[in-house]
Design an enzyme around this catalytic site. Structure first.
Site, mmCIF file in Angstrom:
data_model
loop_
_atom_site.group_PDB
_atom_site.id
_atom_site.type_symbol
_atom_site.label_atom_id
_atom_site.label_comp_id
_atom_site.label_asym_id
_atom_site.label_seq_id
_atom_site.Cartn_x
_atom_site.Cartn_y
_atom_site.Cartn_z
ATOM 1 N N ASN A 25 0.916 -1.256 0.138
ATOM 2 C CA ASN A 25 0.119 0.111 -0.044
ATOM 3 C C ASN A 25 1.035 1.468 -0.168
ATOM 4 O O ASN A 25 1.475 1.528 1.058
ATOM 5 C CB ASN A 25 -0.896 0.085 1.460
ATOM 6 N N CYS B 273 0.264 5.794 1.936
ATOM 7 C CA CYS B 273 0.471 6.268 3.271
ATOM 8 C C CYS B 273 1.173 7.434 3.347
ATOM 9 O O CYS B 273 2.111 7.893 2.528
ATOM 10 C CB CYS B 273 1.244 5.168 4.200
ATOM 11 N N THR C 131 -8.841 4.508 -1.618
ATOM 12 C CA THR C 131 -9.764 5.346 -1.558
ATOM 13 C C THR C 131 -9.325 6.845 -1.961
ATOM 14 O O THR C 131 -8.232 7.116 -2.286
ATOM 15 C CB THR C 131 -9.929 5.622 -0.119
ATOM 16 N N GLY D 158 -15.964 0.250 -5.599
ATOM 17 C CA GLY D 158 -17.140 0.158 -5.565
ATOM 18 C C GLY D 158 -17.963 -1.187 -6.004
ATOM 19 O O GLY D 158 -18.762 -1.186 -6.696
#
Ligand SMILES: Cc1cc2nc3c(=O)[nH]c(=O)nc-3n(C[C@H](O)[C@H](O)[C@H](O)COP(=O)(O)O)c2cc1C
Length: 307
Positions: free
Chosen positions: A131, A134, A197, A248
């Site tokens: 990820n 951050c 997101t 989604g």
């Protein structure tokens, strides 16, 4: 019907999934929390909560806000830390048929490398998902995934410390998504996952305060699906490595849209908060579509909307 997908064709051991439906990090815990609700072993893969070197309590409350077609979260990577993950979770996963992918996050490039090193060779862990959304303290609060150079640095540091397949998860909060994708592919990623997101905010007009304790958060759910779909379409047309679509997805038809845009696999996130069985519903919807349409192999659908 063949639903199996190879997510790491460039890797010597590869990462073969029985089907393309995965869970999205942070929305399905460590998998164990859902095992009494449906047969989670039938999923393509489980991606666990973002893991950091040390346990984290996360951001101040409130950390979740509903929006008209999605939700805002500012969890702030609350997690048990890598040591507890290795000691308590990995031994359980080692008995599972479904591959578990560990999502990792760091505040510096060195932290990502250390995480990759600690997780290498642990039974029960099939791959890493990096990820890069951050805060990057050494670059003054930006995210690693915003710039191609920093995204590549993180990817290369993880690649150097692990023999596992490496997925890199991109943030949509950049104007350079294609350049970032190309940079991480070049730096050794086996696959790319997108999107994380979308930065957002909500305000209570009576208290005159932002609704999230952290002021801003990440928007997820149906609201971001078109954004994610367009990014998957753009990136899949540019890089040679597999792309995993996320954003989604709540039904088989949502998943098929992503696959037709060029995704080899999909992740189901916020939908699990409304319907804990959502990943299985997505898989069953996909199977029903293929039966109805006479599709024998999922690969026939990958990138169909690009041709
Ligand atoms: C409550 C919550 C926690 C999340 N935690 C993580 C995380 O730890 N690591 C990560 O890479 N993404 C995390 N995400 C992002 C999701 O994995 C996913 O990329 C995003 O929510 C978009 O998918 P969706 O619209 O299906 O939810 C989180 C999302 C939510 C809603």
């Amino acid at each position: 019907m063949n639903l199996s997908v190879q997510l790491a064709p460039r890797h010597d051991k590869g990462l073969r999934l029985a089907n393309p439906v995965m869970t999205a990090s942070g929305t399905f815990g460590y998998g164990t929390e859902y095992s009494h609700l449906f047969d989670i072993q039938r999923l393509g893969a489980i991606v666990c909560k973002g893991t950091t070197l040390n346990p984290r309590d996360g951001n101040p409350q409130p950390r979740l806000v509903e929006t008209p077609s999605g939700m805002l979260n500012s969890i702030g990577l609350q997690n048990i830390g890598v040591k507890a993950l290795i000691e308590e979770k990995a031994p359980l996963w080692a008995k599972w048929r479904v591959p578990v992918i560990v999502n990792i996050a760091g505040e510096t490039v060195a932290e990502y490398a250390e995480l990759a090193n600690k997780l290498d060779g642990i039974p029960g862990i099939s791959a890493l998902e990096v990820n890069i959304s951050c805060p990057n303290i050494s670059a003054g609060g930006a995210e690693f995934g915003v710039h191609p150079e920093s995204a590549a640095r993180v990817t290369a540091s993880v690649r150097a410390k692990t023999s596992l397949p490496v997925l890199v998860k991109l943030t949509p909060n950049t104007g350079e998504i294609v350049k970032v994708a190309m940079a991480v592919a070049e730096a050794g990623a086996d696959a790319i996952c997108l999107i994380n997101t979308v930065r957002g905010m909500a305000i209570d007009i009576y208290t005159r305060q932002t609704l999230l304790g952290n002021r801003t958060g990440g928007l997820s759910g149906p609201a971001i699906k078109p954004v994610a779909l367009a990014m998957v379409y753009e990136v899949a047309g540019t890089v040679e490595i597999p792309v995993v679509g996320c954003g989604g997805i709540a039904s088989g038809s949502d998943a098929i849209e992503f696959i037709m845009a060029g995704a080899s696999a999909v992740q189901v996130g916020s939908a699990s908060f409304i319907n804990p069985r959502a990943p299985m519903d997505v898989l069953e919807g996909l199977e029903q579509f293929m039966t109805r349409e006479g599709v024998r192999d999922i690969s026939e659908l990958v990138g169909a909307a690009r041709r």
